[in-house]
Structures are given as structure tokens and as C-alpha cells.
Design a protein around this motif. Structure first.
Motif, PDB file in Angstrom:
ATOM      1  N   TYR A  62       6.210   5.085   3.308  1.00 41.77           N
ATOM      2  CA  TYR A  62       4.890   5.516   2.873  1.00 41.77           C
ATOM      3  C   TYR A  62       4.875   5.690   1.362  1.00 41.77           C
ATOM      4  CZ  TYR A  62       4.301   6.104   7.814  1.00 41.77           C
ATOM      5  OH  TYR A  62       4.245   5.861   9.157  1.00 41.77           O
ATOM      6  N   VAL A  63       3.931   5.027   0.714  1.00 37.45           N
ATOM      7  CA  VAL A  63       3.807   5.063  -0.738  1.00 37.45           C
ATOM      8  C   VAL A  63       2.853   6.192  -1.113  1.00 37.45           C
ATOM      9  CG1 VAL A  63       3.189   3.763  -2.798  1.00 37.45           C
ATOM     10  CG2 VAL A  63       4.200   2.584  -0.834  1.00 37.45           C
ATOM     11  N   THR A  64       3.309   7.075  -1.993  1.00 36.89           N
ATOM     12  CA  THR A  64       2.494   8.222  -2.414  1.00 36.89           C
ATOM     13  C   THR A  64       2.532   8.358  -3.933  1.00 36.89           C
ATOM     14  OG1 THR A  64       4.280   9.855  -2.369  1.00 36.89           O
ATOM     15  CG2 THR A  64       3.143   9.430  -0.285  1.00 36.89           C
ATOM     16  N   ASP A  65       1.616   9.169  -4.450  1.00 36.04           N
ATOM     17  CA  ASP A  65       1.724   9.562  -5.848  1.00 36.04           C
ATOM     18  C   ASP A  65       2.570  10.833  -5.930  1.00 36.04           C
ATOM     19  OD1 ASP A  65       0.081  11.673  -5.063  1.00 36.04           O
ATOM     20  OD2 ASP A  65      -1.734  10.780  -5.887  1.00 36.04           O
ATOM     21  N   ARG A  66       2.678  11.409  -7.086  1.00 35.20           N
ATOM     22  CA  ARG A  66       3.540  12.583  -7.282  1.00 35.20           C
ATOM     23  C   ARG A  66       3.013  13.826  -6.552  1.00 35.20           C
ATOM     24  NH1 ARG A  66       8.657  11.556  -9.419  1.00 35.20           N
ATOM     25  NH2 ARG A  66       8.467   9.621 -10.594  1.00 35.20           N
ATOM     26  N   GLN A  67       1.752  13.805  -6.160  1.00 34.27           N
ATOM     27  CA  GLN A  67       1.170  14.931  -5.420  1.00 34.27           C
ATOM     28  C   GLN A  67       1.152  14.673  -3.910  1.00 34.27           C
ATOM     29  OE1 GLN A  67      -0.502  13.668  -8.346  1.00 34.27           O
ATOM     30  NE2 GLN A  67       0.773  15.223  -9.367  1.00 34.27           N
ATOM     31  N   ASP A  68       1.874  13.660  -3.466  1.00 30.36           N
ATOM     32  CA  ASP A  68       2.007  13.307  -2.051  1.00 30.36           C
ATOM     33  C   ASP A  68       0.735  12.742  -1.430  1.00 30.36           C
ATOM     34  OD1 ASP A  68       4.700  14.023  -1.887  1.00 30.36           O
ATOM     35  OD2 ASP A  68       4.216  16.116  -1.463  1.00 30.36           O
ATOM     36  N   HIS A  69      -0.222  12.320  -2.239  1.00 31.41           N
ATOM     37  CA  HIS A  69      -1.403  11.654  -1.691  1.00 31.41           C
ATOM     38  C   HIS A  69      -1.000  10.274  -1.176  1.00 31.41           C
ATOM     39  CE1 HIS A  69      -3.392  14.468  -4.656  1.00 31.41           C
ATOM     40  NE2 HIS A  69      -3.936  14.816  -3.505  1.00 31.41           N
ATOM     41  N   LEU A  70      -1.397   9.957   0.024  1.00 29.50           N
ATOM     42  CA  LEU A  70      -1.001   8.696   0.651  1.00 29.50           C
ATOM     43  C   LEU A  70      -1.738   7.529   0.012  1.00 29.50           C
ATOM     44  CD1 LEU A  70       0.663   7.401   2.923  1.00 29.50           C
ATOM     45  CD2 LEU A  70      -1.258   7.813   4.474  1.00 29.50           C
ATOM     46  N   ARG A  71      -0.986   6.576  -0.524  1.00 28.42           N
ATOM     47  CA  ARG A  71      -1.575   5.424  -1.200  1.00 28.42           C
ATOM     48  C   ARG A  71      -1.480   4.149  -0.372  1.00 28.42           C
ATOM     49  NH1 ARG A  71      -1.806   5.827  -6.701  1.00 28.42           N
ATOM     50  NH2 ARG A  71      -3.119   3.953  -6.481  1.00 28.42           N
ATOM     51  N   GLY A  72      -0.426   4.039   0.462  1.00 27.79           N
ATOM     52  CA  GLY A  72      -0.265   2.821   1.232  1.00 27.79           C
ATOM     53  C   GLY A  72       0.998   2.857   2.067  1.00 27.79           C
ATOM     54  N   THR A  73       1.243   1.763   2.788  1.00 24.42           N
ATOM     55  CA  THR A  73       2.458   1.643   3.594  1.00 24.42           C
ATOM     56  C   THR A  73       3.256   0.436   3.132  1.00 24.42           C
ATOM     57  OG1 THR A  73       1.329   0.305   5.272  1.00 24.42           O
ATOM     58  CG2 THR A  73       1.398   2.694   5.614  1.00 24.42           C
ATOM     59  N   LEU A  74       4.541   0.481   3.437  1.00 21.39           N
ATOM     60  CA  LEU A  74       5.442  -0.563   2.964  1.00 21.39           C
ATOM     61  C   LEU A  74       6.385  -0.946   4.094  1.00 21.39           C
ATOM     62  CD1 LEU A  74       6.135  -2.040   0.278  1.00 21.39           C
ATOM     63  CD2 LEU A  74       7.824  -0.245  -0.131  1.00 21.39           C
TER      64      LEU A  74
END
Length: 448
Positions: free
Chosen positions: A170-182
Motif C-alpha cells: 500500500y502506497v501512502t504519504d507521510r501521514q498514512d493517507h492511502l494513495r494507491g496499491t502496488l
């Protein structure tokens, strides 16, 4: 070496094989097979499990029924219990703690856990157990969105020993917001310099932490998902639900629905105690007794009619019985449709019209057959007409009731499987007696 072992071979392996051969063979043995051996054999479970690793024992405990998990763990001394729970995932530990009725024992087990596990379990237990938060696990792999394929591969090698399964990253930013899957496939087929943002899938199917577990299962079924991320209100990933957890919930929900529709508490087990069975069944039998009195009171209103045409007492159970069968058919279909999300606002009226149509046409066919039989037995065509009309009316009402009752209960936030059967049966009995005896009273001069 990968040959499946039967129970005798597995028992001999656990008790007598040298340590190196035991561990080599156990690579091909599913924990459920060892658990089945514990249940089926008279051998001491401590002896069967004593030579297994803590990770293997943790896997076996995870396969055990919820109410028996802690009993299996208690076979081991305190120090080894700590080592076993350290190998269990957060959702497994939450299930284990939730299965312990004694608060002192639950606290003692929590004290055996690491600080990280205690925090994870505390978080999971704070959610309603029937929601996504209640069934999720907090072990998952996140990759920051500024990474490259090369740095991601390096990170995965570093944490390889800590990862049990990795269906998706799971791809996130530094605040753990979900951006995408890998997917791992995308990583190994891309050049090392490729930014993760270029190979990730930004269209993520996620579930909110408060979503009901039945809705979660519907998503697994609809999308054939292997794993779903769970997010909070800020779209921060807080856990994952895997397909094996979804299947467990699906089995529990199906079992619960079957029990409820039979007037049995959802948690009753075949090998449960006498007291548990009485507690489960007696309340619903008392409710059924009250509804039986209601149906009986309707019959009492027509005592004079029955007294004059005694044959009516022989025929009227047929009318109510067939109505009950028709209502149960409709109710079962609708309850299951609600559970699977197949019944919604878009098709509600169409399904209702279809059920009413089924009731009318089946009532017409059964009504004609019963009318002819009643006329022949009673030697009076009017008796056949009364019976046939009552059958038609009751079966039409029964199928409509089988639709309406579960839908109304769902609107009232009551599990349709829990109470539908009582209301549908009552309606078909009361209306069946009323239609049949009411019509008989109306045509009484022609029946004498």
C-alpha cells in the motif's frame, strides 16, 4: 516429500520422528490437519504439540474454534504462552482475547503480550466486532509515495522475516493517507529507477473502518478480492482484511442465519451444554407458544361453525400448512437476498410483484387440487370452493408476508433472519384459519 499424510502417519510423525525429519515434513502439513488430529485422537495434546515451534502452534490455535482457542493456549507454561502469542497477528490476538470470558485471565494474557501487540489489540477491540475494524488485521506493508522501485526492493528484503503474507503493498504519504496499491509483479518488471508513483494503481478499493462485516463480505464476493485495505475517516490506512478472514465471517454469518431461522441462538454449538441449549431455544419456543395461542383464538371465534361442519377441522390444517410453506419459501429467498445485497431500492418493487405473482399462481394451482379433493371427500362442491378460495388467498398473503416481514425488520435494524420466521408463521396460521373458517361461516347454509 510433499505427499499428504493420513492421520496415522501424522500421529506417528509428531510422536516419534527425529526433530530434523519432523520439521522437514511439517512444511507440507496444514495446521488444520494437526488440529483435527488433536480432536480425533486420544493422545495428550501437550505431547502432540510439544515439539512444534511457537509459530506452528500459533497457526494451529488460529484454526481452532473461537471458544476453544484459549483452552489450547493454556496447555503450555506461561513463558511459552508469551512466545506463542508473540507469533500471532493482531486480529488473531483480538479474537483470542475476545473469546476469554474471565476478565482476570484476559488481563493476564494481555500482560504476556508485547507493548506493540497490546496497543494493536486494544485498537481492534475498540471497534464493534461486526464491523470492518473488528475483523481487520493491523499487519500490512506500506511504501511511501516518494520511493523508487530500487528502494522498495531494499526495504522488502529488510522486513522479509516480519512479513507473513504480502498480497499487496500500500502506497501512502507521510501521514498514512492511502494513495494507491502496488503489486509485486509491477515491482519486479520495472526498472530500478522507476518512481513508485508511476507503477502503482491509484484506483484503490477500500472499506471504511465502521462498515458492517456483511457489506465487506459482499465486496469480496463482487470483486473477487484477495485483500481489502481498511481506512478511517481521513482516508488513512489502519488495517487490512484478507480473504481467509472474509471466508470465516461468511461462514459465521451463514451459520448464524440458519440458526436464527430455526429459532436457535446463533452461538449454540452441537456439542454445547444442556444449559446453553435451553437458554438458546426456550425463549423462542415461548414466543412460538404465544403465537400459537393467537392462532387458536381465531379458531375459537368459529367454534359454532366447526361444530356444525366437523369436516372443517380436518381440512383447515392443510390450508394453514401450505400457507406456511409458501411463506417460508418467500421469506428464505428474501432474507438471503438482503444478506447478499441482491435486494435493493432499484429492484424492490419488481421483486415484491414477482413474489405476489408466485403466491397467486401457486395458490391457484394448489387451490384447484385441494378444492377437487375436498369436494370429493365431503361430497359437497361448495366445500371444495371454500377450501380452494381459502388456499388461494392464504398462499397469496403468505408470499407477500414472506417479502414484507424481512424488509420491515431490516428497516427497523433488526436481523431479518432472527425474527422473520415467527412473524411469517403467525401470519399464515392466523390468516389461513380466518380465510377458511370465515368463508365456511359465510357459506354455512350451503355446507349443511
Amino acid at each position: 516429500m510433499g505427499k499428504h499424510l493420513d492421520s496415522g502417519e501424522l500421529l506417528d510423525l509428531l510422536l516419534h520422528a527425529p526433530d530434523d525429519l519432523l520439521q522437514e515434513k511439517l512444511e507440507y502439513v496444514h495446521p488444520a490437519d494437526i488440529l483435527q488430529l488433536i480432536h480425533d485422537e486420544e493422545a495428550d495434546p501437550r505431547e502432540l504439540l510439544s515439539r512444534l515451534s511457537e509459530e506452528q502452534i500459533a497457526d494451529i490455535i488460529d484454526e481452532e474454534e473461537e471458544e476453544d482457542k484459549y483452552e489450547l493456549l493454556k496447555l503450555f507454561p506461561s513463558i511459552r504462552q508469551e512466545q506463542i502469542v508473540d507469533e500471532m497477528s493482531s486480529d488473531e490476538l483480538a479474537d483470542l482475547i475476545g473469546s476469554i470470558e474471565n476478565e482476570g485471565e484476559a488481563k493476564a494474557l494481555l500482560d504476556k503480550m508485547s507493548q506493540e501487540n497490546r496497543e494493536d489489540v486494544g485498537q481492534l477491540l475498540s471497534y464493534d466486532p461486526d464491523t470492518a475494524g473488528g475483523i481487520m488485521a493491523t499487519e500490512f506493508i506500506t511504501i511511501y509515495d516518494n520511493k523508487t522501485v530500487q528502494s522498495t526492493l531494499k526495504y522488502l528484503r529488510e522486513i522479509a522475516d516480519e512479513v507473513e503474507n504480502a498480497y499487496s503493498l500500500y502506497v501512502t504519504d507521510r501521514q498514512d493517507h492511502l494513495r494507491g496499491t502496488l503489486d509485486l509483479k509491477d515491482i519486479v518488471t520495472s526498472s530500478l529507477e522507476t518512481p513508485i508513483m508511476e507503477v502503482m494503481n491509484p484506483h484503490v478499493l477500500s472499506v471504511p473502518v465502521e462498515m458492517d462485516q456483511e457489506e465487506v463480505i459482499a465486496l469480496f464476493d463482487k470483486y473477487s478480492a484477495v485483500e481489502l485495505p481498511v481506512v478511517n475517516g481521513d482516508n488513512q490506512i489502519v488495517g487490512i482484511i484478507t480473504v481467509d478472514d472474509a471466508m470465516d465471517v461468511m461462514r459465521e454469518e451463514a451459520t448464524e442465519d440458519i440458526h436464527y431461522m430455526g429459532g436457535v441462538a446463533g452461538e449454540e454449538k452441537v456439542d454445547g451444554s444442556l444449559g446453553e441449549s435451553l437458554k438458546s431455544r426456550l425463549p423462542w419456543l415461548l414466543v412460538n407458544l404465544l403465537t400459537a395461542f393467537l392462532a387458536s383464538s381465531v379458531v375459537g371465534l368459529f367454534q359454532e361453525t366447526i361444530g356444525k361442519v366437523v369436516l372443517l377441522a380436518t381440512i383447515m390444517p392443510i390450508v394453514t400448512g401450505m400457507g406456511g410453506n409458501a411463506g417460508t419459501q418467500s421469506m428464505t429467498l428474501i432474507v438471503r437476498g438482503i444478506a447478499l445485497g441482491e435486494l435493493d431500492r432499484d429492484n424492490a418493487l419488481r421483486v415484491f410483484a414477482k413474489e405476489c405473482g408466485v403466491g397467486v399462481f401457486t395458490g391457484l394451482v394448489i387451490g384447484v387440487i385441494v378444492a377437487v379433493a375436498s369436494a370429493l371427500v365431503g361430497g359437497n362442491p361448495v366445500l371444495g370452493l371454500v377450501t380452494g378460495c381459502a388456499m388461494l388467498l392464504n398462499m397469496a398473503v403468505a408470499t407477500a408476508t414472506g417479502y414484507v416481514v424481512p424488509v420491515v425488520l431490516k428497516k427497523l435494524h433488526v436481523d431479518p433472519a432472527l425474527a422473520s420466521a415467527v412473524f411469517v408463521t403467525t401470519a399464515t396460521d392466523v390468516m389461513g384459519f380466518f380465510f377458511f373458517l370465515g368463508l365456511a361461516t359465510l357459506f354455512l347454509p350451503l355446507l349443511l
